[in-house]
Design an enzyme around this catalytic site. Sequence first.
Site, PDB file in Angstrom:
ATOM      1  N   ASP A  22      41.992  41.052  38.670  1.00  0.00           N
ATOM      2  CA  ASP A  22      41.484  41.386  37.341  1.00  0.00           C
ATOM      3  C   ASP A  22      42.245  40.616  36.250  1.00  0.00           C
ATOM      4  O   ASP A  22      43.420  40.300  36.418  1.00  0.00           O
ATOM      5  CB  ASP A  22      41.638  42.902  37.127  1.00  0.00           C
ATOM      6  CG  ASP A  22      40.771  43.406  36.001  1.00  0.00           C
ATOM      7  OD1 ASP A  22      39.928  42.643  35.487  1.00  0.00           O
ATOM      8  OD2 ASP A  22      40.941  44.578  35.613  1.00  0.00           O
ATOM      9  N   HIS A  39      38.001  32.265  35.438  1.00  0.00           N
ATOM     10  CA  HIS A  39      37.569  32.421  36.834  1.00  0.00           C
ATOM     11  C   HIS A  39      37.955  31.187  37.657  1.00  0.00           C
ATOM     12  O   HIS A  39      38.355  31.298  38.816  1.00  0.00           O
ATOM     13  CB  HIS A  39      36.057  32.659  36.901  1.00  0.00           C
ATOM     14  CG  HIS A  39      35.614  33.931  36.225  1.00  0.00           C
ATOM     15  ND1 HIS A  39      36.261  35.139  36.400  1.00  0.00           N
ATOM     16  CD2 HIS A  39      34.589  34.187  35.357  1.00  0.00           C
ATOM     17  CE1 HIS A  39      35.655  36.074  35.679  1.00  0.00           C
ATOM     18  NE2 HIS A  39      34.640  35.523  35.032  1.00  0.00           N
ATOM     19  N   LEU A 133      44.908  33.869  59.812  1.00  0.00           N
ATOM     20  CA  LEU A 133      44.694  34.910  58.782  1.00  0.00           C
ATOM     21  C   LEU A 133      43.188  35.097  58.599  1.00  0.00           C
ATOM     22  O   LEU A 133      42.428  34.134  58.735  1.00  0.00           O
ATOM     23  CB  LEU A 133      45.343  34.438  57.470  1.00  0.00           C
ATOM     24  CG  LEU A 133      45.345  35.368  56.254  1.00  0.00           C
ATOM     25  CD1 LEU A 133      46.626  35.143  55.439  1.00  0.00           C
ATOM     26  CD2 LEU A 133      44.157  35.166  55.349  1.00  0.00           C
TER      27      LEU A 133
END
Length: 250
Positions: A22, A39, A133
């Site tokens: 956020d 972004h 991962l």
Amino acid sequence: MSSLLDEIKTGIIPKHIALIMDGNGRWAKQKNQPRIFGHQQGAVAVRETLEGALLCGVKCITIYAFSIENWNRPKEEVDGLMHLFIKACEDELPNLQEKHIAFKAIGNLSLLNQDCLASLQKVEQATCNNNALLLQVAISYGSRWEITNAAKNMAKDIVENKINIDDVDETLFGQYMLTDTNNDPDLLIRTSGEYRISNFLLWQLAYSELYFTNCYWPDFNKEALWKAIADYQKRERRFGKTSEQITTNK
Ligand code: FPP
């Protein structure tokens, strides 16, 4: 090598970290830049965070890239984000392969446009055998939607006699969720100083440790991740037991 990294490597590393990324918009505004710039820099922070996770041995990262509610943002921002996701899929595929990272998109993917869906599927297929991962990207995701969808699919299987209603328990229901039942997040990190879960992984976060930082997502980096892990290592996870039971292993 970072001393913080050395320090956390002597303790228990969370296997799975969930991230609410956020503050991209506020970060951009501070710099007099359009929201999409925030972004874009957020995507850079994702790459940096993945590197930090690999260096300390985290096995799974789930990021909240776009919520179902985010569809209500101005069209310009939604289009910009979809474009960014498609571009990130193209640009990051070699990096994911080199680092042996598997990619999985979770959410109501039927709402995505064809180009975005195809990009996500391409990366998912290309990386499916990687095992350093797992990167799960929650996109067009809402936890209430996920739970409702799971209930609907399970009810369908009951009606079609594929499962018996008496066999329904948390484990069976969990199998209808979009994430692996044996891989709930150990730690949830939310950036930007907000203290909310925002419809993210409500089922899976039942016993996760929560960590909040004021840092805006584009400023998040390896050190910030390791700091959160150091904080996690100070917690005592009791899963409903007493502290004494945990320390004596009874
Ligand atoms: C929340 O900040 C962030 C989002 C809704 C988008 C998250 C997307 C990225 C970090 C892009 C990179 C992701 C990938 C997978 C390449 P906000 O816009 O709500 O910020 P604000 O609260 O300050 O307005």
